[in-house]
Design a protein around this motif. Structure first.
Motif, PDB file in Angstrom:
ATOM      1  N   SER A  16     -72.265  43.689 -11.715  1.00 26.03           N
ATOM      2  CA  SER A  16     -72.767  44.268 -10.469  1.00 26.03           C
ATOM      3  C   SER A  16     -73.602  43.255  -9.689  1.00 26.03           C
ATOM      4  O   SER A  16     -73.495  43.170  -8.453  1.00 26.03           O
ATOM      5  N   PHE A  17     -74.437  42.477 -10.399  1.00 25.83           N
ATOM      6  CA  PHE A  17     -75.236  41.467  -9.709  1.00 25.83           C
ATOM      7  C   PHE A  17     -74.337  40.412  -9.075  1.00 25.83           C
ATOM      8  O   PHE A  17     -74.537  40.009  -7.923  1.00 25.83           O
ATOM      9  N   TYR A  18     -73.354  39.950  -9.821  1.00 28.77           N
ATOM     10  CA  TYR A  18     -72.424  38.963  -9.269  1.00 28.77           C
ATOM     11  C   TYR A  18     -71.679  39.539  -8.064  1.00 28.77           C
ATOM     12  O   TYR A  18     -71.478  38.853  -7.059  1.00 28.77           O
ATOM     13  N   ALA A  19     -71.266  40.797  -8.167  1.00 29.88           N
ATOM     14  CA  ALA A  19     -70.489  41.406  -7.089  1.00 29.88           C
ATOM     15  C   ALA A  19     -71.325  41.533  -5.818  1.00 29.88           C
ATOM     16  O   ALA A  19     -70.838  41.254  -4.711  1.00 29.88           O
ATOM     17  N   LEU A  20     -72.588  41.938  -5.933  1.00 28.97           N
ATOM     18  CA  LEU A  20     -73.437  42.091  -4.756  1.00 28.97           C
ATOM     19  C   LEU A  20     -73.636  40.763  -4.032  1.00 28.97           C
ATOM     20  O   LEU A  20     -73.600  40.702  -2.800  1.00 28.97           O
ATOM     21  N   ILE A  21     -73.851  39.687  -4.786  1.00 33.07           N
ATOM     22  CA  ILE A  21     -74.034  38.378  -4.147  1.00 33.07           C
ATOM     23  C   ILE A  21     -72.707  37.859  -3.618  1.00 33.07           C
ATOM     24  O   ILE A  21     -72.636  37.281  -2.522  1.00 33.07           O
ATOM     25  N   ALA A  22     -71.637  38.063  -4.376  1.00 33.98           N
ATOM     26  CA  ALA A  22     -70.322  37.589  -3.942  1.00 33.98           C
ATOM     27  C   ALA A  22     -69.885  38.279  -2.654  1.00 33.98           C
ATOM     28  O   ALA A  22     -69.170  37.678  -1.833  1.00 33.98           O
ATOM     29  N   LEU A  23     -70.305  39.517  -2.439  1.00 34.17           N
ATOM     30  CA  LEU A  23     -69.966  40.212  -1.199  1.00 34.17           C
ATOM     31  C   LEU A  23     -70.547  39.487   0.009  1.00 34.17           C
ATOM     32  O   LEU A  23     -69.905  39.407   1.068  1.00 34.17           O
ATOM     33  N   GLY A  24     -71.751  38.940  -0.126  1.00 31.63           N
ATOM     34  CA  GLY A  24     -72.338  38.168   0.960  1.00 31.63           C
ATOM     35  C   GLY A  24     -71.574  36.883   1.232  1.00 31.63           C
ATOM     36  O   GLY A  24     -71.334  36.504   2.389  1.00 31.63           O
ATOM     37  N   TYR A  25     -71.179  36.192   0.165  1.00 27.04           N
ATOM     38  CA  TYR A  25     -70.353  34.993   0.333  1.00 27.04           C
ATOM     39  C   TYR A  25     -69.061  35.310   1.087  1.00 27.04           C
ATOM     40  O   TYR A  25     -68.664  34.613   2.015  1.00 27.04           O
ATOM     41  N   THR A  26     -68.402  36.370   0.667  1.00 23.73           N
ATOM     42  CA  THR A  26     -67.072  36.649   1.202  1.00 23.73           C
ATOM     43  C   THR A  26     -67.136  37.181   2.629  1.00 23.73           C
ATOM     44  O   THR A  26     -66.223  36.944   3.422  1.00 23.73           O
ATOM     45  N   LEU A  27     -68.222  37.884   3.000  1.00 25.64           N
ATOM     46  CA  LEU A  27     -68.368  38.339   4.375  1.00 25.64           C
ATOM     47  C   LEU A  27     -68.481  37.167   5.335  1.00 25.64           C
ATOM     48  O   LEU A  27     -67.798  37.115   6.367  1.00 25.64           O
ATOM     49  N   VAL A  28     -69.353  36.216   5.010  1.00 26.56           N
ATOM     50  CA  VAL A  28     -69.545  35.062   5.889  1.00 26.56           C
ATOM     51  C   VAL A  28     -68.293  34.201   5.937  1.00 26.56           C
ATOM     52  O   VAL A  28     -67.859  33.754   7.004  1.00 26.56           O
ATOM     53  N   LEU A  32     -66.369  33.274   9.389  1.00 28.63           N
ATOM     54  CA  LEU A  32     -66.571  31.905   9.871  1.00 28.63           C
ATOM     55  C   LEU A  32     -65.807  30.851   9.093  1.00 28.63           C
ATOM     56  O   LEU A  32     -65.833  29.673   9.475  1.00 28.63           O
ATOM     57  N   LEU A  33     -65.160  31.242   8.003  1.00 26.12           N
ATOM     58  CA  LEU A  33     -64.571  30.259   7.076  1.00 26.12           C
ATOM     59  C   LEU A  33     -65.635  29.261   6.626  1.00 26.12           C
ATOM     60  O   LEU A  33     -65.358  28.081   6.423  1.00 26.12           O
ATOM     61  N   LEU A  34     -66.865  29.762   6.468  1.00 28.09           N
ATOM     62  CA  LEU A  34     -68.002  28.953   6.039  1.00 28.09           C
ATOM     63  C   LEU A  34     -68.468  29.441   4.682  1.00 28.09           C
ATOM     64  O   LEU A  34     -68.680  30.640   4.481  1.00 28.09           O
ATOM     65  N   ILE A  35     -68.617  28.517   3.738  1.00 23.90           N
ATOM     66  CA  ILE A  35     -69.185  28.844   2.430  1.00 23.90           C
ATOM     67  C   ILE A  35     -70.698  28.652   2.531  1.00 23.90           C
ATOM     68  O   ILE A  35     -71.193  27.526   2.574  1.00 23.90           O
ATOM     69  N   ASN A  36     -71.409  29.748   2.606  1.00 27.91           N
ATOM     70  CA  ASN A  36     -72.857  29.714   2.792  1.00 27.91           C
ATOM     71  C   ASN A  36     -73.534  29.494   1.441  1.00 27.91           C
ATOM     72  O   ASN A  36     -73.956  30.437   0.769  1.00 27.91           O
ATOM     73  N   PHE A  37     -73.662  28.217   1.063  1.00 24.77           N
ATOM     74  CA  PHE A  37     -74.214  27.907  -0.253  1.00 24.77           C
ATOM     75  C   PHE A  37     -75.694  28.247  -0.368  1.00 24.77           C
ATOM     76  O   PHE A  37     -76.258  28.158  -1.462  1.00 24.77           O
ATOM     77  N   ALA A  38     -76.338  28.619   0.730  1.00 21.80           N
ATOM     78  CA  ALA A  38     -77.734  29.049   0.659  1.00 21.80           C
ATOM     79  C   ALA A  38     -77.851  30.511   0.249  1.00 21.80           C
ATOM     80  O   ALA A  38     -78.962  31.020   0.095  1.00 21.80           O
ATOM     81  N   PRO A 107     -67.656  19.267  12.449  1.00 24.06           N
ATOM     82  CA  PRO A 107     -66.688  19.487  11.357  1.00 24.06           C
ATOM     83  C   PRO A 107     -67.278  20.411  10.292  1.00 24.06           C
ATOM     84  O   PRO A 107     -68.488  20.431  10.057  1.00 24.06           O
ATOM     85  N   ARG A 108     -66.417  21.176   9.644  1.00 25.55           N
ATOM     86  CA  ARG A 108     -66.871  22.174   8.677  1.00 25.55           C
ATOM     87  C   ARG A 108     -67.613  21.536   7.504  1.00 25.55           C
ATOM     88  O   ARG A 108     -68.474  22.159   6.897  1.00 25.55           O
ATOM     89  N   LEU A 109     -67.289  20.299   7.176  1.00 24.99           N
ATOM     90  CA  LEU A 109     -67.983  19.623   6.082  1.00 24.99           C
ATOM     91  C   LEU A 109     -69.470  19.506   6.387  1.00 24.99           C
ATOM     92  O   LEU A 109     -70.316  19.691   5.496  1.00 24.99           O
ATOM     93  N   TYR A 110     -69.830  19.218   7.648  1.00 23.62           N
ATOM     94  CA  TYR A 110     -71.238  19.096   8.015  1.00 23.62           C
ATOM     95  C   TYR A 110     -71.958  20.439   7.889  1.00 23.62           C
ATOM     96  O   TYR A 110     -73.135  20.483   7.513  1.00 23.62           O
ATOM     97  N   VAL A 111     -71.254  21.511   8.191  1.00 22.43           N
ATOM     98  CA  VAL A 111     -71.851  22.837   8.069  1.00 22.43           C
ATOM     99  C   VAL A 111     -72.098  23.173   6.598  1.00 22.43           C
ATOM    100  O   VAL A 111     -73.120  23.760   6.243  1.00 22.43           O
ATOM    101  N   LEU A 116     -76.059  23.682   2.032  1.00 25.17           N
ATOM    102  CA  LEU A 116     -76.700  23.200   0.805  1.00 25.17           C
ATOM    103  C   LEU A 116     -78.149  22.811   1.068  1.00 25.17           C
ATOM    104  O   LEU A 116     -79.040  23.106   0.266  1.00 25.17           O
ATOM    105  N   MET A 117     -78.394  22.156   2.208  1.00 25.27           N
ATOM    106  CA  MET A 117     -79.755  21.753   2.558  1.00 25.27           C
ATOM    107  C   MET A 117     -80.646  22.981   2.760  1.00 25.27           C
ATOM    108  O   MET A 117     -81.802  23.006   2.320  1.00 25.27           O
ATOM    109  N   CYS A 118     -80.107  24.026   3.410  1.00 21.06           N
ATOM    110  CA  CYS A 118     -80.897  25.244   3.626  1.00 21.06           C
ATOM    111  C   CYS A 118     -81.295  25.879   2.292  1.00 21.06           C
ATOM    112  O   CYS A 118     -82.413  26.380   2.137  1.00 21.06           O
ATOM    113  N   GLY A 119     -80.374  25.874   1.328  1.00 18.66           N
ATOM    114  CA  GLY A 119     -80.703  26.399   0.014  1.00 18.66           C
ATOM    115  C   GLY A 119     -81.829  25.629  -0.652  1.00 18.66           C
ATOM    116  O   GLY A 119     -82.750  26.219  -1.229  1.00 18.66           O
ATOM    117  N   LEU A 120     -81.776  24.302  -0.544  1.00 13.84           N
ATOM    118  CA  LEU A 120     -82.844  23.487  -1.126  1.00 13.84           C
ATOM    119  C   LEU A 120     -84.177  23.724  -0.419  1.00 13.84           C
ATOM    120  O   LEU A 120     -85.236  23.736  -1.055  1.00 13.84           O
TER     121      LEU A 120
END
Length: 308
Positions: A16-28, A32-38, A107-111, A116-120
């Protein structure tokens, strides 16, 4: 049989914990086709915000409420306030970090690097402001243990599992049945054509970050209620694992995030039940790596040509 049922319940809670966080990843990613690593660190921020909100409602600080609230009321208000405040954090990240890059056509790589920087920044900002000392989350749900035919079930475990299922149906309804959901799906298919149809792209993206960050906040409060120890890096590993769960299920698909989270939870719990716990991640991820070699788009994912 008792041990099997106990492990299934533990896997449902952990998944359930993994699913709740994964839902946020998959929505973004779906919009946006953006992997929000933060996102894993937004989960951590949600847990800390929940800690301070709960302590305030319990009267732990100098400024107190005029009335004393019951534990269920404190729990409900903590979840609501934490979801709102954490959503503001997510929207701020989108406004400050991601939107300028998007408008400049970076480019998407910069995003991804920016994410990653936002997470740090969130991790180390928390460390600088609050220190490295661990904090104990207050008990908002008085613990009750039910013995059902030799299987021990706690009320916290039931709340976590039920909340995840309800969130899944809530998000499915929004994405499939509402105009905002239609706009989110339209942006994922053709972001350049959508503004020509009168759809406010930035508003839809902000709504997506509100939903994703709220799910992370809910996961943070529920996780802290089940495992009441907070520390600044608590979102790093669980965030990466939730991302893997989203990929396994087919990132961009809400059903995929839901199923992938529970699948990863089952794999980890049952590996730990039969092998030494130190080998849990090694064996679990090896199994998932083999699965992805046969199904690289995940369970519900559809192959599409993209550039990163």
């Amino acid at each position: 049989m008792d041990l099997l049922l106990q492990n299934i319940l533990n896997a449902l809670q952990w998944g359930s914990f993994y699913a709740l966080i994964a839902l946020g990843y998959t929505l973004v990613y779906g919009v946006l086709l953006l992997i929000n690593f933060a996102h894993g660190d937004i989960f951590m921020v949600g847990a800390y915000i929940g800690f301070f909100v709960a302590n305030f409602l319990l009267g732990a600080y100098a400024f107190k409420l005029p009335t004393t609230l019951s534990p269920p009321a404190v729990f409900a208000l903590t979840i609501l306030a934490t979801m709102v405040l954490t959503a503001l954090v997510g929207v701020t990240l989108e406004r400050v970090a991601y939107r300028p890059l998007r408008r400049r056509g970076a480019p998407r790589l910069y995003v991804v690097i920016t994410a990653l920087m936002c997470g740090l920044l969130l991790e180390n900002g928390n460390l600088a402001l609050l220190g490295a000392s661990r904090r104990s989350f207050p008990t908002l749900i008085p613990a009750t243990v039910y013995d059902v035919a030799g299987v021990l079930v706690t009320n916290v475990k039931l709340v976590v599992i039920l909340a995840t299922i309800l969130v899944f149906f809530f998000l499915e309804t929004i994405v499939r049945k509402t105009k905002l959901g239609m706009a989110m799906r339209a942006i994922s298919y053709d972001r350049m054509a959508v503004p020509l149809m009168g759809i406010p792209v930035d508003r839809v993206i902000v709504f997506t970050f509100i939903l994703g960050s709220s799910m992370a906040a809910l996961g943070g409060v529920l996780f802290a209620s089940a495992y009441p120890v907070l520390e600044p890096y608590m979102g790093a590993l669980i965030g990466w694992k939730a991302f893997i769960a989203a990929v396994i299920g087919g990132i961009g698909e809400i059903r995929g995030a839901f199923v992938g989270g529970f699948l990863l939870g089952f794999v980890e719990i049952f590996v730990a039940a039969f092998f030494p716990s130190t080998l849990r991640d090694l064996i679990a991820f090896s199994i998932l790596l083999v699965f992805l070699s046969f199904r690289p788009t995940g369970i519900f994912g559809v192959a599409r040509a993209t550039k990163i």
